[in-house]
Scaffold this active site. Structure first.
Site, PDB file in Angstrom:
ATOM      1  N   ARG A 128      29.460 -11.709 -11.983  1.00 25.47           N
ATOM      2  CA  ARG A 128      28.109 -11.562 -11.378  1.00 25.47           C
ATOM      3  C   ARG A 128      27.525 -12.990 -10.782  1.00 25.47           C
ATOM      4  NH1 ARG A 128      23.479 -10.231 -15.813  1.00 25.47           N
ATOM      5  NH2 ARG A 128      24.380  -8.435 -15.471  1.00 25.47           N
ATOM      6  N   GLU A 156      23.900 -16.465 -15.785  1.00 24.01           N
ATOM      7  CA  GLU A 156      25.253 -17.023 -15.181  1.00 24.01           C
ATOM      8  C   GLU A 156      25.126 -17.510 -13.694  1.00 24.01           C
ATOM      9  OE1 GLU A 156      24.981 -14.365 -16.877  1.00 24.01           O
ATOM     10  OE2 GLU A 156      26.254 -14.672 -18.644  1.00 24.01           O
ATOM     11  N   LYS A 199      16.321 -10.296 -36.214  1.00 22.80           N
ATOM     12  CA  LYS A 199      17.892 -10.193 -36.111  1.00 22.80           C
ATOM     13  C   LYS A 199      18.514 -10.094 -37.484  1.00 22.80           C
ATOM     14  CE  LYS A 199      21.328 -10.902 -32.462  1.00 22.80           C
ATOM     15  NZ  LYS A 199      21.512 -11.511 -31.242  1.00 22.80           N
TER      16      LYS A 199
END
Ligand SMILES: Cc1ncc(C[n+]2csc(CCOP(=O)(O)OP(=O)(O)O)c2C)c(N)n1
Ligand SMILES: CC(=O)[C@@H](O)[C@H](O)COP(=O)(O)O
Ligand SMILES: [Mg+2]
Length: 607
Positions: free
Chosen positions: A369, A341, A255
């Protein structure tokens, strides 16, 4: 590699997909360097997802050389790493407008290009799209057109991804190529058993016939592949394509690759930056003072020090949701569950059943969600869980799937749920303390993505409602009921309206849902009541206030001022709020419009 300014724009006259496929391999290394320099140049100016995109330069080059987009479909999970894809599909010239109103979206955009498919920036969805598309291709007899999904190791910690893998792997006759972009991080290094498994696969290297979680689910596994060797990736993707079955290609990337300030950034490899100095990667301007997130994080650490039963959970966003301060002091009481989540919410329910008071710190948009888990795993059991919804309301540059604009409507329907909206830093601390002592059911605090500003003192408190402004020697014409930080805009409007001779009361309920029973009688004393909320009006606070007034036989008209029931594009939070009238000027316009429909008859003055 240290940063050197990009060569002139001409050097970045990037090939289109067909030209790229025809480019000789030796050209690719230079092209990758040009793209990296372009990304650093532009994203350090406009802001955006710098680290993720620097990590997928070679991968995206290989994807567009092996597959013929848009005939072959390329899906990017979360979509924050699609800048290189955009550069290779003719949008380089638009990059100076990245994430700005009317400009290039920071995510795939169907309006921008036929090469873009999924606009939703919520993680872990790509494999489900791929499953559906593969089924469509099979039904249509078009299986020669490849379906390719690029998913990060972080997004792969999301439950949806495994629901999709379960389906994809069960259909050997339905080819899909899953490209796992494994850089070992979400923001932080990815945690959990899956991360450990991926580390073991990387450590063992490419072993023919090796068994792993993916092969056990029916995939042909290729990897680990050097994610910064376009040639190696190309070779594997070409082999994968010929197999005509579910394949997972495990690509290992860095990254922030190629840009030392990103590669060496411990926090998140410059995952998402504002305008930064391209040489150092550090914010260009001086520190903008406290954000709401920072205020919450500071308050939570204090509350956690006082209340040992308070624990905190994050879905792979420890620092972005402000939990870092508490995690530094009480690491054993802060849980990062990955981009999960739904699991976070029900795990919090378990913690509450175990006698703790969990604080689930989550972006408002991502709580959507986990609505079923909030409703049936927490509220049904009346569990003391506090949700702190960051990025509530208009967020700005991240666009439609990031605005936290549905939480008030969704959560207003949850039995036993109490929702607070702090108007300033002091109220963040006050309301957090009230929330963690509330043990009759779930609570919510919602805070925006913005500078926190100063405290707004109350003139008086009436049955839990803070009176912020009143107009002595004026009739009681208008009651303004701002939700949270919009109190400042309401006060600015009140002062200007008063100069016109209009009497205004500004009342901050602090706990905005359910509606405080003292609000309808207060509204009854005014000609007009206007609620002001940074959330969709349908099902929001204004609707609830109007319903409460009716239930109390209060005839004062209630005008709900809020966000439209639509997907709002990217832009600056301030400009987007003003565009929908959620600023002082817009409030004044709403008062004028509403009053022209109402004859001012009340002569009562607030004593
Ligand atoms: C449902 C959901 N939760 C949280 C986020 C916030 N988020 C955006 S990118 C990201 C990390 C993604 O990590 P990974 O998939 O590994 O991609 P990388 O940035 O490493 O390329 C997170 C947590 C999100 N977009 N969607
Ligand atoms: C793609 C994603 O969901 C996050 O990276 C998001 O863009 C971060 O938003 P903030 O910058 O508001 O933390
Ligand atoms: Mg990652």
């Amino acid at each position: 590699m240290t940063y050197t300014p990009a060569k002139d724009e001409a050097a970045c006259r990037l090939p289109d997909p067909a030209q790229l496929r025809a480019a000789p391999a030796p050209r690719l290394r230079g092209l990758a360097a040009e793209i990296r320099a372009f990304l650093i140049d532009h994203v350090c100016t406009t802001g955006g997802h710098l680290g993720p995109n620097l990590g997928v330069v070679e991968l995206t080059l290989a994807l567009h050389r092996v597959f013929d987009s848009p005939r072959d479909t390329l899906i990017f999970d979360t979509g924050h790493q699609a800048y290189v894809h955009k550069l290779l599909t003719g949008r380089a010239e638009q990059f100076p407008t990245l994430r700005q109103a009317g400009g290039l979206s920071g995510y795939p955009s169907r309006a921008e290009s036929e090469h873009d498919l999924v606009e939703n920036s919520h993680a872990s969805t790509s494999l489900s799209y791929a499953d559906g598309l593969a089924k469509a291709r099979q039904l249509a007899g078009e299986q020669q057109q490849a379906v390719v999904a690029v998913i990060g190791d972080g997004a792969l910690t999301g439950g949806m991804a495994w629901e999709a893998l379960n389906n994809l792997g069960s259909a050997p006759g339905r080819p899909v190529i899953v490209v796992l972009n494994d850089n070992g991080r979400s923001y932080e290094p990815t945690h959990g058993a899956l991360a450990r498994h991926l580390e073991s696969l990387k450590a063992n290297g490419s072993v023919a016939g090796c068994r792993n979680v993916f092969t056990e689910l029916g995939f042909t596994y290729f990897g680990p592949v050097d994610g910064h060797s376009t040639g190696e990736i190309e070779g594997v993707l070409r082999r994968a394509r010929t197999l005509n079955r579910p394949v997972l290609v495990h690509v290992v990337t860095v990254k922030g690759k190629g840009y030392a300030p990103a590669e060496t950034d411990d926090a998140d490899c410059l995952h998402a930056v504002g305008t930064v100095d391209p040489v150092t990667g550090r914010p260009a301007g001086s520190g903008a003072g406290w954000t709401w997130t920072g205020v919450f994080g500071r308050a939570l650490a204090e509350v956690a020090a006082e209340r040992p039963k308070v624990v905190a959970l994050t879905a792979a966003m420890l620092r972005p949701t402000g939990l870092h301060a508490m995690q530094q002091r009480f690491p054993e009481r802060v849980f990062d569950v990955g981009i999960a989540e739904q699991h976070a919410v029900t795990s919090a329910a378990g913690l509450a059943m175990g006698g703790y008071h969990p604080v689930v710190a989550i972006y408002a948009t991502f709580l959507g969600r986990a609505f079923d888990q909030v409703l049936m795993d927490v509220a049904l059991h009346r569990l003391p869980v506090t949700f702190v919804l960051d990025r509530a309301g208009i967020t700005g540059p991240d666009g439609p799937s990031h605005h936290g604009m549905w939480d008030l409507s969704l959560l207003s329907a949850v039995p036993g749920m109490a929702i607070a909206a702090p108007r300033d830093p002091q109220r963040v601390e006050d309301l957090l303390r009230e929330a963690v002592t509330h043990d009759q059911g779930p609570t919510v605090l919602r805070i925006p993505k913005a500078p926190a500003g100063g405290d707004v003192a109350a003139l008086a408190r009436m049955d839990g409602i803070d009176i912020l402004h009143r107009s002595p020697r004026r009739p009681l014409d208008v009651l303004l009921v701002p939700v949270g930080p919009l109190a400042q805009a309401a006060l600015d409007a009140a002062r200007l309206l008063e100069e016109e001779g209009i009497g205004v009361t500004v009342a901050d309920p602090r706990w905005v849902l359910p509606v405080n029973d003292a609000l309808p009688p207060l509204a009854a004393r005014h000609l007009l009541a206007i609620s002001i909320e940074d959330g969709v009006t349908s099902g929001g606070v204004g609707w609830a206030l109007a319903q409460a007034c009716r239930a109390h036989n209060v005839s004062t008209p209630v005008v709900p001022l809020g966000l439209p029931r639509s997907f709002i594009s990217h832009g600056s939070r301030t400009a987007l709020l003003a565009a929908v009238g959620l600023d002082a000027a817009g409030i004044i316009r709403t008062v004028h419009d509403a009053l022209t429909g109402t004859t001012l008859t009340s002569q009562e003055t607030l004593r």
